[in-house]
Design an enzyme around this catalytic site. Structure first.
Site, PDB file in Angstrom:
ATOM      1  N   VAL A 116      23.110  12.644  -3.917  1.00 50.55           N
ATOM      2  CA  VAL A 116      23.727  13.620  -4.810  1.00 50.55           C
ATOM      3  C   VAL A 116      24.906  14.354  -4.193  1.00 50.55           C
ATOM      4  O   VAL A 116      25.566  15.134  -4.885  1.00 50.55           O
ATOM      5  CB  VAL A 116      22.684  14.655  -5.296  1.00 50.55           C
ATOM      6  CG1 VAL A 116      21.680  14.010  -6.219  1.00 50.55           C
ATOM      7  CG2 VAL A 116      22.000  15.344  -4.127  1.00 50.55           C
ATOM      8  N   TYR A 117      25.190  14.145  -2.917  1.00 44.73           N
ATOM      9  CA  TYR A 117      26.310  14.856  -2.315  1.00 44.73           C
ATOM     10  C   TYR A 117      27.625  14.363  -2.921  1.00 44.73           C
ATOM     11  O   TYR A 117      27.970  13.182  -2.804  1.00 44.73           O
ATOM     12  CB  TYR A 117      26.329  14.678  -0.803  1.00 44.73           C
ATOM     13  CG  TYR A 117      25.193  15.355  -0.066  1.00 44.73           C
ATOM     14  CD1 TYR A 117      24.344  16.265  -0.710  1.00 44.73           C
ATOM     15  CD2 TYR A 117      24.956  15.104   1.274  1.00 44.73           C
ATOM     16  CE1 TYR A 117      23.310  16.885  -0.041  1.00 44.73           C
ATOM     17  CE2 TYR A 117      23.927  15.730   1.963  1.00 44.73           C
ATOM     18  CZ  TYR A 117      23.095  16.618   1.300  1.00 44.73           C
ATOM     19  OH  TYR A 117      22.074  17.229   1.971  1.00 44.73           O
TER      20      TYR A 117
END
Length: 349
Positions: A61-62
C-alpha cells in the site's frame, strides 16, 4: 554494520533496515510521509547498499504500490545482486474499496503476493508480513495462505506487524499444531518515548525466539528534538504519529541532551544507539527522505552507550508498571535472583 539472525532461521539481516514509505507519490492516507521520485530513491538505495544495509522493507500500500515498483527498478539499475538483498513487504491493508480487497483472507493475500512480486520484479520475497490483525479472517486461514506461499516459492519467511502478544502466541500454537510455516518476525513500534511493547510484546518475542523489527525509532521525528517547546514543523505537524506522552517525552529529551552534549552526538544517534542495545531488537527501520539523512542515521552503528548512559535513558523513559506486571514482578523476584546468580534450588530429602 552488524548482521543479526532473523528469528530461528539461517537468514541474517542488517541491524539497520531501509524503510520505503517515503518512496513514490503517496495517496491521502500516507501523504505526510512520501513524495520521493525515482532519482532520489536510486540515490538513497545506492547509499544504503554501499553502507552494508541488506534489508529493505516496504508494503503493497505504500504510495499505492509505487514503492515496490521503485525498489524493483532501482535494484536492476544499480546492478545489485538479488541474493545479497533481503526484501520484505507487507499485505493486509486495503488496496481497493471492495470488501474483499483488504484483510488476511486467502483470496486477498494470494492476489497481493503475486502483485508484489510483479511490482518488485523479483522471483521471490524474502519476508512476507501480515500488516495487521484481521478479526474477520480465521487465523488458520491466513496461516495456511502463508504456508502455501512458502511451499510455492513465492515467499521464504513470514512474519506479522502490529499484532497483540496473545494473537502472535495463538498463531504460533496453530502453526505448530498444523505444521505450517512458523512466524519469524514481528514489526512494531518501539522507541525511547514509546516503550509500550515492553509490557507484553517483547517478553513474548523473547520467549518464542521471534525477531523484533522496529519502525518509527525516532517517534516520527520527536526524538530529534525539533518539536520541543511547542514547535510544529515537519511530519508531526500534519499527523501526530506515533502518539507521545509529552510529560515523559520532555524528561527523555533532557536525558538525551546531557549525553549529546557530553559526547558531541546527535539526538538521532543516541535514540538509535539505545535501540541497538535492546536485546530483542533485530533491525531498525529508517524512514529516509534524503541521502544526507541516511548518512547521519548510519552513524549510530559507531555509537556504543555506556552502562551509566543506558541507565539514565532507561530511568527517564521508564513506563509506569501496570497490573499484572507489578504482581508478576513481586511474585518472581526470588526465583529470578536464583537464575541471575546461576544457583539452583536445593533439593529436599
Amino acid at each position: 554494520m552488524r548482521y543479526n539472525r532473523l528469528g530461528t532461521t539461517g537468514l541474517f539481516v542488517s541491524e539497520l533496515c531501509l524503510g520505503t514509505m517515503t518512496f513514490g507519490k503517496p495517496e491521502a492516507k500516507y501523504a505526510a510521509a512520501g513524495g520521493l521520485e525515482y532519482r532520489e530513491v536510486e540515490a538513497i538505495m545506492d547509499c544504503a547498499i554501499n553502507a552494508g544495509v541488506n534489508f529493505i522493507d516496504t508494503a503493497d500500500v505504500y504510495s499505492g504500490g509505487q514503492a515496490e515498483e521503485l525498489i524493483g527498478r532501482a535494484v536492476k539499475t544499480l546492478g545489485a545482486k538479488r541474493s545479497d538483498l533481503v526484501i520484505a513487504t507487507k499485505a493486509g491493508h486495503a488496496t481497493g474499496r471492495g470488501p474483499n480487497q483488504a484483510g488476511n483472507s486467502r483470496g486477498h493475500l494470494m492476489r497481493q503476493v503475486k502483485e508484489s512480486l510483479r511490482r518488485l520484479d523479483t522471483d521471490y520475497i524474502d519476508l512476507y508480513q501480515l500488516h495487521g490483525w484481521d478479526p474477520a479472517t480465521p487465523i488458520d486461514e491466513a496461516l495456511r495462505a502463508l504456508e502455501d506461499m512458502v511451499a510455492q516459492g513465492y515467499v521464504r519467511y513470514v512474519g506479522v506487524s502490529n499484532w497483540a502478544a496473545w494473537q502472535v502466541a495463538k498463531a504460533m500454537g496453530v502453526s505448530g499444531q498444523q505444521n505450517l510455516a512458523k512466524l519469524q518476525s514481528y514489526q512494531g513500534y518501539y522507541s525511547l518515548v514509546g516503550r509500550d511493547a515492553e509490557r507484553e510484546v517483547l517478553p513474548m518475542l523473547a520467549s518464542e525466539a521471534l525477531s523484533m523489527i522496529v519502525f518509527s525509532p525516532l517517534a516520527g521525528g520527536y526524538l530529534t528534538g525539533k518539536y520541543r517547546d511547542g514547535k510544529q514543523s515537519g511530519r508531526r505537524s500534519t499527523i501526530q504519529f506515533p502518539p507521545v506522552d509529552e510529560g515523559r517525552g520532555t524528561l527523555v529529551l533532557e536525558a538525551m541532551d546531557a549525553i549529546c552534549g557530553a559526547r558531541g552526538l546527535s539526538m538521532e544517534a543516541v535514540a538509535l544507539a539505545w535501540l541497538r542495545h535492546q536485546p530483542e531488537v533485530t533491525s531498525i527501520v529508517l524512514g529516509i527522505t534524503r541521502v544526507e539523512q541516511l548518512e547521519a542515521n548510519l552513524g549510530c552503528t559507531e555509537v556504543e552507550l555506556s552502562a551509566e548512559e543506558l541507565a539514565q535513558l532507561d530511568k527517564a523513559s521508564a513506563l509506569p508498571m501496570e497490573y499484572p506486571g507489578w504482581m508478576i514482578a513481586n511474585g518472581s523476584t526470588e526465583r529470578q535472583a536464583l537464575m541471575d546468580t546461576g544457583l539452583r534450588p536445593r533439593q529436599e530429602g
